[in-house]
Write an enzyme that holds these catalytic residues in place. Structure first.
Site, mmCIF file in Angstrom:
data_model
loop_
_atom_site.group_PDB
_atom_site.id
_atom_site.type_symbol
_atom_site.label_atom_id
_atom_site.label_comp_id
_atom_site.label_asym_id
_atom_site.label_seq_id
_atom_site.Cartn_x
_atom_site.Cartn_y
_atom_site.Cartn_z
ATOM 1 N N ASN A 172 32.578 62.348 26.454
ATOM 2 C CA ASN A 172 31.800 62.739 27.626
ATOM 3 C C ASN A 172 31.827 64.272 27.751
ATOM 4 O O ASN A 172 32.905 64.874 27.819
ATOM 5 C CB ASN A 172 32.432 62.075 28.863
ATOM 6 N N HIS A 195 32.187 67.945 31.517
ATOM 7 C CA HIS A 195 32.999 69.048 32.021
ATOM 8 C C HIS A 195 32.822 70.339 31.232
ATOM 9 O O HIS A 195 33.283 71.397 31.662
ATOM 10 C CB HIS A 195 34.450 68.620 32.180
ATOM 11 N N HIS A 254 26.788 62.256 32.335
ATOM 12 C CA HIS A 254 26.481 61.637 33.633
ATOM 13 C C HIS A 254 25.516 62.550 34.373
ATOM 14 O O HIS A 254 25.882 63.655 34.777
ATOM 15 C CB HIS A 254 27.796 61.472 34.411
ATOM 16 N N ARG A 290 24.176 63.234 37.507
ATOM 17 C CA ARG A 290 24.428 62.861 38.898
ATOM 18 C C ARG A 290 23.234 63.240 39.754
ATOM 19 O O ARG A 290 22.485 64.167 39.430
ATOM 20 C CB ARG A 290 25.684 63.562 39.416
ATOM 21 N N ARG A 297 25.419 68.264 39.646
ATOM 22 C CA ARG A 297 26.506 69.250 39.762
ATOM 23 C C ARG A 297 27.005 69.751 38.413
ATOM 24 O O ARG A 297 27.579 70.807 38.329
ATOM 25 C CB ARG A 297 27.672 68.684 40.575
ATOM 26 N N GLU A 356 25.271 57.951 31.712
ATOM 27 C CA GLU A 356 25.868 57.357 32.918
ATOM 28 C C GLU A 356 24.990 57.735 34.091
ATOM 29 O O GLU A 356 24.597 58.905 34.228
ATOM 30 C CB GLU A 356 27.243 57.958 33.178
ATOM 31 N N THR A 408 33.804 59.704 39.457
ATOM 32 C CA THR A 408 33.557 58.301 39.790
ATOM 33 C C THR A 408 34.875 57.663 40.238
ATOM 34 O O THR A 408 35.878 57.741 39.537
ATOM 35 C CB THR A 408 33.026 57.568 38.539
ATOM 36 N N GLU A 446 32.112 48.222 30.839
ATOM 37 C CA GLU A 446 33.097 49.298 30.660
ATOM 38 C C GLU A 446 34.173 49.088 31.711
ATOM 39 O O GLU A 446 33.918 49.163 32.917
ATOM 40 C CB GLU A 446 32.475 50.689 30.812
ATOM 41 N N HIS A 499 37.932 56.259 31.813
ATOM 42 C CA HIS A 499 38.254 56.988 33.041
ATOM 43 C C HIS A 499 39.735 57.312 33.089
ATOM 44 O O HIS A 499 40.572 56.419 33.120
ATOM 45 C CB HIS A 499 37.840 56.269 34.330
#
Ligand code: PXP
Length: 239
Positions: free
Chosen positions: A7, A10, A43, A45, A49, A70, A101, A151, A191
């Site tokens: 992922n 970040h 993701h 969102r 963000r 996602e 999440t 998941e 996660h």
């Protein structure tokens, strides 16, 4: 042999801390693939963000393994997914005020809604994963809604404060994996997984794929820092 999907959210978070154009999550995705990642996850969102629409469009062009988007199961995102055509969509709950999440989807209370969303994405050839807590009722509901993949949310396990808690929470994951496998669902997990708490998963070969972001980006900052400083020292030392 389990797969790793990385992922890149970040990397975008660091970029957004300055509001400029680096580091680029699209380049990070390419490096992750070169390093052997089996898939790339981002993701998008609703508040944008970290990952932006531009990132998603470019990731779709650049990612050669498998792109997993996602997203919340809302109209805006469904429209975007149907246009961009990621290989997989992972539906996740989303609250604006959360840092990340926080829990799995409540598919059980709204199975019809998820069945409709799954249908609209599947029409476009997209595989659908539902992010759920390790709860047998949610697994059955995910199956009922027509998911290809579940998941399993490992966040509660990763937040365990001691060994007893970790064992108990991992046991729930073990049961969820068995229940999902009985329903012939493909199984992913993610996660909060890191270089330490992932070791326990060696005993769970039915989990086909791990979705990991923060711990990889966190390690990249540290293991890459020495090289980055050396490169800048080399640049300025003869000024
Ligand atoms: N899986 C899902 C559904 C997520 O929402 C996230 C966080 O974006 C992850 C996996 C990755 O979690 P982490 O960044 O803690 O590795």
């Amino acid at each position: 042999m389990a797969r790793l999907a990385v992922n890149v959210d970040h990397v975008a978070t660091v970029r957004e801390a300055r509001g400029i154009d680096e580091p680029d999550p699209v380049l990070a995705a390419g490096i992750a693939e070169l390093a052997g990642a089996d898939g790339i996850i981002c993701h998008l969102r609703e508040d944008r963000r970290h990952i932006k629409d531009r990132d998603l469009r470019l990731l779709r062009q650049v990612v050669k393994t498998k792109l997993n988007l996602e997203m919340a199961a809302v109209e805006e995102m469904i429209r975007i997914a149907r246009e961009i055509l990621p290989d997989v969509v992972t539906l996740v709950p989303e609250r604006r005020e959360e840092l990340t999440t926080e829990g799995g989807l409540d598919v059980k209370s709204d199975t019809d809604h998820y069945r409709r969303v799954v249908g609209r994405l599947r029409e476009k050839g997209i595989k659908i994963s539902l992010f759920i807590d390790p709860d047998p009722a949610q697994i059955e509901a995910a199956h009922g809604a027509g998911a290809d993949i579940v998941e399993i949310h490992t966040g509660h396990y990763s937040e365990a404060r001691n060994e007893i808690e970790a064992r108990e929470r991992f046991e729930r994951i073990v049961k969820a994996v068995d229940a999902s496998s009985d329903l012939n669902l493909a199984i992913s997990a993610g996660h909060g997984l890191n270089y330490s708490n992932i070791k326990r998963f060696e005993s769970l070969p039915k989990i086909e794929e791990y979705s990991i972001g923060h711990s990889i980006v966190a390690r990249a900052v540290l293991v890459g820092l020495e090289r980055a400083v050396r490169d800048m020292v080399d640049l300025v030392k003869d000024f």
